[in-house]
Design a protein around this motif. Structure first.
Motif, mmCIF file in Angstrom:
data_model
loop_
_atom_site.group_PDB
_atom_site.id
_atom_site.type_symbol
_atom_site.label_atom_id
_atom_site.label_comp_id
_atom_site.label_asym_id
_atom_site.label_seq_id
_atom_site.Cartn_x
_atom_site.Cartn_y
_atom_site.Cartn_z
ATOM 1 N N LEU A 30 8.690 -6.141 -8.995
ATOM 2 C CA LEU A 30 8.923 -4.695 -8.931
ATOM 3 C C LEU A 30 7.808 -3.979 -8.183
ATOM 4 C CD1 LEU A 30 10.373 -3.938 -12.462
ATOM 5 C CD2 LEU A 30 11.514 -3.566 -10.260
ATOM 6 N N ARG A 31 6.581 -4.396 -8.432
ATOM 7 C CA ARG A 31 5.467 -3.772 -7.701
ATOM 8 C C ARG A 31 5.538 -4.116 -6.218
ATOM 9 N NH1 ARG A 31 0.377 -5.567 -10.683
ATOM 10 N NH2 ARG A 31 1.755 -7.193 -11.430
ATOM 11 N N LEU A 32 5.836 -5.377 -5.904
ATOM 12 C CA LEU A 32 6.008 -5.764 -4.498
ATOM 13 C C LEU A 32 7.095 -4.931 -3.834
ATOM 14 C CD1 LEU A 32 5.937 -9.680 -4.409
ATOM 15 C CD2 LEU A 32 4.194 -8.110 -3.558
ATOM 16 N N TYR A 33 8.204 -4.805 -4.524
ATOM 17 C CA TYR A 33 9.337 -4.042 -4.015
ATOM 18 C C TYR A 33 8.931 -2.612 -3.670
ATOM 19 C CZ TYR A 33 13.734 -1.416 -4.192
ATOM 20 O OH TYR A 33 14.774 -0.573 -3.904
ATOM 21 N N ALA A 34 8.266 -1.962 -4.611
ATOM 22 C CA ALA A 34 7.888 -0.561 -4.403
ATOM 23 C C ALA A 34 6.892 -0.408 -3.253
ATOM 24 C CB ALA A 34 7.311 0.019 -5.690
ATOM 25 N N TYR A 35 5.875 -1.246 -3.234
ATOM 26 C CA TYR A 35 4.888 -1.151 -2.148
ATOM 27 C C TYR A 35 5.517 -1.483 -0.799
ATOM 28 C CZ TYR A 35 1.236 -0.846 -5.710
ATOM 29 O OH TYR A 35 0.445 -0.451 -6.767
ATOM 30 N N PHE A 36 6.392 -2.473 -0.763
ATOM 31 C CA PHE A 36 7.043 -2.845 0.490
ATOM 32 C C PHE A 36 7.911 -1.701 1.010
ATOM 33 C CE2 PHE A 36 10.485 -4.546 3.036
ATOM 34 C CZ PHE A 36 9.795 -5.318 3.956
ATOM 35 N N LYS A 38 7.674 1.470 0.382
ATOM 36 C CA LYS A 38 6.815 2.581 0.809
ATOM 37 C C LYS A 38 6.103 2.234 2.117
ATOM 38 C CE LYS A 38 4.755 6.540 -0.004
ATOM 39 N NZ LYS A 38 5.376 7.812 -0.304
ATOM 40 N N ALA A 39 5.622 1.002 2.231
ATOM 41 C CA ALA A 39 4.887 0.575 3.426
ATOM 42 C C ALA A 39 5.762 0.559 4.667
ATOM 43 C CB ALA A 39 4.276 -0.807 3.200
ATOM 44 N N THR A 40 7.043 0.302 4.480
ATOM 45 C CA THR A 40 7.955 0.219 5.623
ATOM 46 C C THR A 40 8.784 1.488 5.801
ATOM 47 O OG1 THR A 40 9.647 -0.866 4.263
ATOM 48 C CG2 THR A 40 8.122 -2.300 5.481
ATOM 49 N N ASN A 41 8.479 2.509 5.010
ATOM 50 C CA ASN A 41 9.216 3.776 5.048
ATOM 51 C C ASN A 41 10.720 3.578 4.897
ATOM 52 O OD1 ASN A 41 7.245 5.783 5.203
ATOM 53 N ND2 ASN A 41 6.947 5.404 7.382
ATOM 54 N N ASN A 42 11.093 2.653 4.030
ATOM 55 C CA ASN A 42 12.498 2.376 3.771
ATOM 56 C C ASN A 42 12.883 3.129 2.506
ATOM 57 O OD1 ASN A 42 14.949 1.330 2.927
ATOM 58 N ND2 ASN A 42 14.464 -0.742 3.573
ATOM 59 N N TYR A 43 13.670 4.166 2.671
ATOM 60 C CA TYR A 43 14.030 5.000 1.531
ATOM 61 C C TYR A 43 15.484 4.815 1.115
ATOM 62 C CZ TYR A 43 9.535 7.050 2.457
ATOM 63 O OH TYR A 43 8.189 7.218 2.655
ATOM 64 N N ASP A 44 16.065 3.661 1.462
ATOM 65 C CA ASP A 44 17.410 3.352 0.998
ATOM 66 C C ASP A 44 17.402 3.231 -0.518
ATOM 67 O OD1 ASP A 44 18.195 3.229 3.635
ATOM 68 O OD2 ASP A 44 18.136 1.034 3.742
ATOM 69 N N THR A 58 14.145 2.014 -9.129
ATOM 70 C CA THR A 58 13.949 3.451 -8.908
ATOM 71 C C THR A 58 12.668 3.923 -9.574
ATOM 72 O OG1 THR A 58 16.331 3.806 -8.704
ATOM 73 C CG2 THR A 58 14.971 5.733 -9.227
ATOM 74 N N ASN A 59 12.415 3.456 -10.771
ATOM 75 C CA ASN A 59 11.181 3.806 -11.468
ATOM 76 C C ASN A 59 9.961 3.307 -10.701
ATOM 77 O OD1 ASN A 59 9.613 4.818 -13.709
ATOM 78 N ND2 ASN A 59 9.299 2.688 -14.269
ATOM 79 N N ALA A 60 10.029 2.083 -10.188
ATOM 80 C CA ALA A 60 8.906 1.527 -9.411
ATOM 81 C C ALA A 60 8.653 2.379 -8.171
ATOM 82 C CB ALA A 60 9.192 0.083 -9.037
ATOM 83 N N LEU A 61 9.719 2.805 -7.512
ATOM 84 C CA LEU A 61 9.564 3.664 -6.325
ATOM 85 C C LEU A 61 8.964 5.019 -6.699
ATOM 86 C CD1 LEU A 61 12.927 2.881 -4.504
ATOM 87 C CD2 LEU A 61 10.623 2.209 -3.781
ATOM 88 N N PHE A 62 9.384 5.539 -7.816
ATOM 89 C CA PHE A 62 8.845 6.818 -8.280
ATOM 90 C C PHE A 62 7.336 6.726 -8.497
ATOM 91 C CE2 PHE A 62 7.816 9.819 -11.717
ATOM 92 C CZ PHE A 62 8.201 11.002 -11.104
ATOM 93 N N GLN A 63 6.866 5.600 -8.986
ATOM 94 C CA GLN A 63 5.447 5.417 -9.281
ATOM 95 C C GLN A 63 4.576 5.362 -8.032
ATOM 96 O OE1 GLN A 63 4.693 2.351 -12.222
ATOM 97 N NE2 GLN A 63 6.578 2.884 -13.287
ATOM 98 N N VAL A 64 5.149 5.054 -6.877
ATOM 99 C CA VAL A 64 4.354 4.977 -5.642
ATOM 100 C C VAL A 64 4.634 6.139 -4.691
ATOM 101 C CG1 VAL A 64 4.173 2.463 -5.776
ATOM 102 C CG2 VAL A 64 5.995 3.485 -4.402
ATOM 103 N N ASP A 70 -0.109 3.432 4.665
ATOM 104 C CA ASP A 70 -1.211 2.478 4.803
ATOM 105 C C ASP A 70 -1.749 2.036 3.447
ATOM 106 O OD1 ASP A 70 -1.032 2.437 7.542
ATOM 107 O OD2 ASP A 70 -2.754 3.754 7.876
ATOM 108 N N GLU A 71 -1.810 2.957 2.494
ATOM 109 C CA GLU A 71 -2.266 2.593 1.161
ATOM 110 C C GLU A 71 -1.289 1.613 0.504
ATOM 111 O OE1 GLU A 71 -3.812 4.756 -2.951
ATOM 112 O OE2 GLU A 71 -3.066 5.977 -1.299
ATOM 113 N N ALA A 72 -0.005 1.825 0.726
ATOM 114 C CA ALA A 72 1.006 0.908 0.184
ATOM 115 C C ALA A 72 0.853 -0.484 0.792
ATOM 116 C CB ALA A 72 2.403 1.451 0.445
ATOM 117 N N LYS A 73 0.574 -0.540 2.077
ATOM 118 C CA LYS A 73 0.359 -1.844 2.729
ATOM 119 C C LYS A 73 -0.844 -2.540 2.115
ATOM 120 C CE LYS A 73 2.330 -0.645 7.205
ATOM 121 N NZ LYS A 73 2.060 -0.403 8.624
#
Length: 88
Positions: A30-36, A38-44, A58-64, A70-73
């Motif tokens: 879940l953390r990988l998913y959210a950071y990835f 955010k890092a790739t600007n994929n908001y699907d 969705t919760n993981a995305l909300f947290q980031v 760059d911070e997400a990367k």
């Protein structure tokens, strides 16, 4: 670290995850998913067939939501490096 170096390290970390054949812990994924995302600007929207998985994603995305691309990367890279350093 330059933006180019960050991109190279990020791609290397993504490749390490994709090449790994053993299952990862769910919280790690879940953390990988959210950071990835955010890092790739994929908001699907999450697209799992199971609503509960979409809710966790969705919760993981909300947290980031308040970190930069760059911070997400960097957080993704650190998470991957720590996982492979400390796994047994």
């Amino acid at each position: 670290m330059t933006s180019e170096q960050l991109d190279i390290e990020f791609k290397t970390a993504v490749d390490r995850v994709n090449d790994h054949t053993e299952p990862f812990p769910a919280d790690f994924l879940l953390r990988l998913y959210a950071y990835f995302k955010k890092a790739t600007n994929n908001y699907d929207r999450p697209s799992s067939r199971k609503p509960i998985i979409n809710a966790f994603k969705t919760n993981a995305l909300f947290q980031v939501k308040n970190i930069s691309q760059d911070e997400a990367k960097q957080k993704y890279i650190n998470l991957v490096n720590n996982y492979f350093l400390y796994r047994k």
